[in-house]
Design an enzyme around this catalytic site. Structure first.
Site, PDB file in Angstrom:
ATOM      1  N   ARG A   4      77.635 -32.888  -6.591  1.00  0.00           N
ATOM      2  CA  ARG A   4      76.429 -33.523  -6.080  1.00  0.00           C
ATOM      3  C   ARG A   4      75.211 -32.779  -6.631  1.00  0.00           C
ATOM      4  NH1 ARG A   4      76.245 -31.708   0.260  1.00  0.00           N
ATOM      5  NH2 ARG A   4      74.008 -31.819  -0.008  1.00  0.00           N
ATOM      6  N   ASN A  43      68.928 -36.823   0.063  1.00  0.00           N
ATOM      7  CA  ASN A  43      69.713 -35.992   0.977  1.00  0.00           C
ATOM      8  C   ASN A  43      69.458 -34.531   0.658  1.00  0.00           C
ATOM      9  OD1 ASN A  43      72.062 -35.652   2.978  1.00  0.00           O
ATOM     10  ND2 ASN A  43      72.762 -34.460   1.219  1.00  0.00           N
ATOM     11  N   GLU A  44      68.972 -33.803   1.645  1.00  0.00           N
ATOM     12  CA  GLU A  44      68.816 -32.349   1.531  1.00  0.00           C
ATOM     13  C   GLU A  44      68.128 -31.930   0.231  1.00  0.00           C
ATOM     14  OE1 GLU A  44      72.518 -30.855   4.335  1.00  0.00           O
ATOM     15  OE2 GLU A  44      72.720 -30.703   2.155  1.00  0.00           O
ATOM     16  N   GLU A  81      72.396 -33.730  10.945  1.00  0.00           N
ATOM     17  CA  GLU A  81      73.758 -33.320  10.608  1.00  0.00           C
ATOM     18  C   GLU A  81      74.117 -32.031  11.334  1.00  0.00           C
ATOM     19  OE1 GLU A  81      74.900 -32.896   6.537  1.00  0.00           O
ATOM     20  OE2 GLU A  81      73.823 -34.687   5.888  1.00  0.00           O
ATOM     21  N   GLU A 118      84.836 -32.029   0.018  1.00  0.00           N
ATOM     22  CA  GLU A 118      84.612 -31.758   1.440  1.00  0.00           C
ATOM     23  C   GLU A 118      85.689 -32.427   2.302  1.00  0.00           C
ATOM     24  OE1 GLU A 118      79.972 -30.767   2.013  1.00  0.00           O
ATOM     25  OE2 GLU A 118      80.392 -32.909   1.792  1.00  0.00           O
ATOM     26  N   HIS A 175      86.046 -30.751   5.586  1.00  0.00           N
ATOM     27  CA  HIS A 175      84.876 -30.697   6.468  1.00  0.00           C
ATOM     28  C   HIS A 175      85.219 -31.460   7.748  1.00  0.00           C
ATOM     29  CE1 HIS A 175      80.813 -31.043   7.978  1.00  0.00           C
ATOM     30  NE2 HIS A 175      80.342 -30.367   6.946  1.00  0.00           N
TER      31      HIS A 175
END
Length: 635
Positions: A112, A150-151, A305, A353, A356
């Site tokens: 990512r 995102n982030e 999140e 992930e 996760h």
């Protein structure tokens, strides 16, 4: 603007990735969401390759069906623009639009965040996918909000970034003479004669120029904000009634100034991933929540999140004990979050992930974790009414992203951990039951009785005057070592540091005295200091305590107080251990209804109590069982 649009009460849910699952799973997902009380999910965060499998060719059929199913189930959607993870075809078509590391190596697709936020091809592709989503879904009844990117946080050191950086510097400084002066360019022959000579602060032989690095972080924050704004305007034009946000993430690697970004989003959203394996995870969660609320101006914000079943420790994932997921969520809700969201809804079978944790584990609904998810989701509607009043705080801690960035280098006069210094003060105050806000050094401090500046290394002239005004008006200012050491260009404040505020504090700091690790310097009747001390000369201030041991610092002032106007300025010339900070806060009469391991937050007529301990806790007349939480009328 109400947010999320059409979602009543507290938001509950998380990132939902239907593109990772066969379509027959989707109906089961909606059924389980309804069982768990989920009312909001984020969709499409990493779905770019499924939405645009080939450049300019879109496949929205699967997303149409997902949106319709969620709407039929009464679940709102935070629809994401998927720009945090470009598809494989993008990197092949535009290799120069992938991010470049400080060592000059261009990265390749395979993870990512592989993008160059300054590359024209990436910016155009981002606008195009955002526009296609806006055109198709701006009026969809399931759409509760837009989730841009995102982030944000992936810096790049490419030729594209260097060109944009030079333009940013020209707008900031106006001339090379001003740039050279601000960067102290005569040192190490770094005086620039042409703008084209200015590069990104890539890997170099020895210590880089701290002013150069700091300006590059500022530039990167602004470049990413411009990328967000471009998408926001496309989405806003399509439907101005739908709120728009992006999710902030916390870390030294993130060159984002939340004080500047907060005014650009319709709601502040934050991803909280504590990294401590023990009770410090609760402390970190409270810190994240208080920061988020403060960035939101004291109003509502959203926990976007968190991990349901594990703590992401630096030593690996640590399982959360039963009830800890709910308690972590309540830390955030009690401190202003308009709900509890998670990454992710359903645990993935593959990918980086795959382990996760999620609201629906690999083992499915017949699990302890999902039973906790259902139980907590069922409790949230009953407390939504209590979350409407603001959190009350009379104490503020200064939060300076630029001080954090500037203290990350190896050029400092001694070991400095800015985040730990902030977290330590927050931690000790929380253990004393004090709920705090955070404030920008240049921000409005008028509502607070006490403001604490922990190692606020970088202090601009405007920030210094703000602290002077606050104290003169009757406030109590507490600053710790290295505060005001440099100005906004990383240049040292002369004649005693302190941002030119020697008159405010009534002292001069004349020498920095870093200490060996593991050694303590005792203070008279005040505990001890570690790692960093300063030699202080009194100029009107009163000595509160002295160093009891040390070479040049023995019997020298360690903590001082100086009356100024209607207020007073305290200075702590060392890194205190927790017990010493507790002693100082006792002296300052800072205490609240909570205690170590028991969070107590007052909001209007309601009191939130979260008991993280293994014993029953009594707060006033309210008894809270071990590991439980409650919301009651305030006494």
């Amino acid at each position: 603007m109400d947010w999320p649009k059409g979602v009543d009460g507290l938001s509950y849910g998380g990132d939902y990735n239907p593109e990772q699952w066969p379509e027959e799973v989707w109906d089961d997902d909606v059924m389980l969401m309804r069982e768990a009380g989920v009312n909001l999910v984020n969709v499409g965060v990493f779905a770019w390759s499924r939405l645009e499998p080939r450049e300019g060719e879109y496949d929205f059929g699967w997303l149409d069906r997902v949106m319709d199913k969620l709407h039929a189930g009464g679940i709102g959607v935070g629809l994401a623009t998927p720009t945090a993870s470009p598809p494989p075809w993008f990197g092949i078509a535009y290799p120069d639009a992938l991010n470049t590391r400080p060592d000059g190596v261009r990265q390749v697709h395979g993870s990512r965040d592989t993008y160059d936020v300054c590359a024209p091809a990436y910016r155009e592709a981002s606008r195009r996918i955002a526009g296609a989503l806006a055109e198709r879904y701006a009026g969809h009844p399931a759409l509760a909000m837009w989730h841009v990117h995102n982030e944000y946080g992936s810096a790049t050191y490419s030729p594209h970034a260097e060109r944009a950086f030079r333009t940013w510097l020209q707008e900031k400084y106006g001339s090379l003479d001003a740039l050279n002066e601000a960067w102290w360019g005569s040192f190490w022959s770094q005086h620039y004669g042409e703008w084209e000579q200015v590069l990104a602060p890539r890997a170099t032989q020895y210590l880089p120029n701290p002013a150069h690095e700091l300006d590059y972080k500022r530039f990167t924050s602004d470049a990413m904000l411009e990328h967000y704004r471009e998408q926001r305007e496309i989405l806003r034009e399509a439907n101005p009634e739908v709120p728009i946000t992006t999710n902030f993430v916390f870390g030294q690697w993130v060159p984002v100034d939340p004080w500047k970004w907060a005014g650009e989003v319709d709601l502040v959203a934050f991803d909280s991933y504590p990294s401590a394996p023990d009770e410090r995870a609760e402390q970190q969660s409270a810190l994240h929540a208080d920061l988020s609320r403060s960035w939101a101006g004291g109003g509502d914000w959203l926990l976007m999140e968190q991990a349901a079943a594990t703590v992401h420790s630096k030593d690996g994932a640590i399982a959360k004990a039963p009830g800890r997921m709910a308690r972590h969520s309540m830390i955030h809700i009690s401190r202003g979050s308009k709900g509890a969201m998670f990454f992710q809804w359903r645990a993935g079978r593959g990918g980086a992930e795959q382990w996760h944790s999620a609201l629906v584990p690999h083992a499915g609904k017949h699990t302890r974790m999902f039973r906790e998810v259902v139980e907590f989701g069922g409790a949230l509607p009953g407390i939504a009414h209590a979350a409407g009043s603001p959190v009350e705080a009379e104490v503020a801690i200064l939060w300076s992203p630029e001080s954090w960035w500037a203290t990350a280098g190896a050029h400092l006069p001694g070991p400095v951990d800015y985040l730990e210094n902030v977290a330590q003060i927050h931690r000790v105050l929380r253990d004393r039951g004090v709920v705090v806000d955070f404030a920008a050094p240049e921000g409005d401090l008028s509502k607070y009785s006490t403001v604490i500046a922990p190692t606020t290394y970088m202090l601009s002239g405007a920030a210094a005057e703000n602290l002077r005004w606050f104290t003169a008006g009757g406030g109590r200012l507490v600053a710790s070592y290295l505060t005001g050491a440099v100005d906004e260009h990383c240049q040292v404040w002369l004649d005693g540091y302190l941002g030119g505020l020697t008159d405010l504090f009534g002292i001069r700091v004349t020498e920095h005295l870093p200490q060996p690790g593991g050694e303590l310097r005792a203070l008279w009747n005040f505990g001890a200091a570690e790692r960093f001390c300063e030699l202080v000369e009194l100029r009107g201030a009163q000595c509160v305590t002295q160093y009891a041991t040390g070479d040049v610092i023995e019997n020298q002032p360690a903590v001082t107080v100086n009356p100024f106007g209607e207020g007073e300025a305290w200075y702590v010339s060392c890194k205190l251990v927790d017990e010493a900070w507790d002693r100082l806060f006792e002296e300052l009469q800072l205490a609240g209804p909570g205690c170590a391991g028991v969070d107590v937050v007052d909001r209007g007529e309601w009191r939130f109590i979260v008991n993280h301990t293994e014993r029953e806790a009594q707060v006033g007349q309210v008894v809270v069982p071990a590991g439980a939480w409650t919301v009651d009328k305030r006494p």
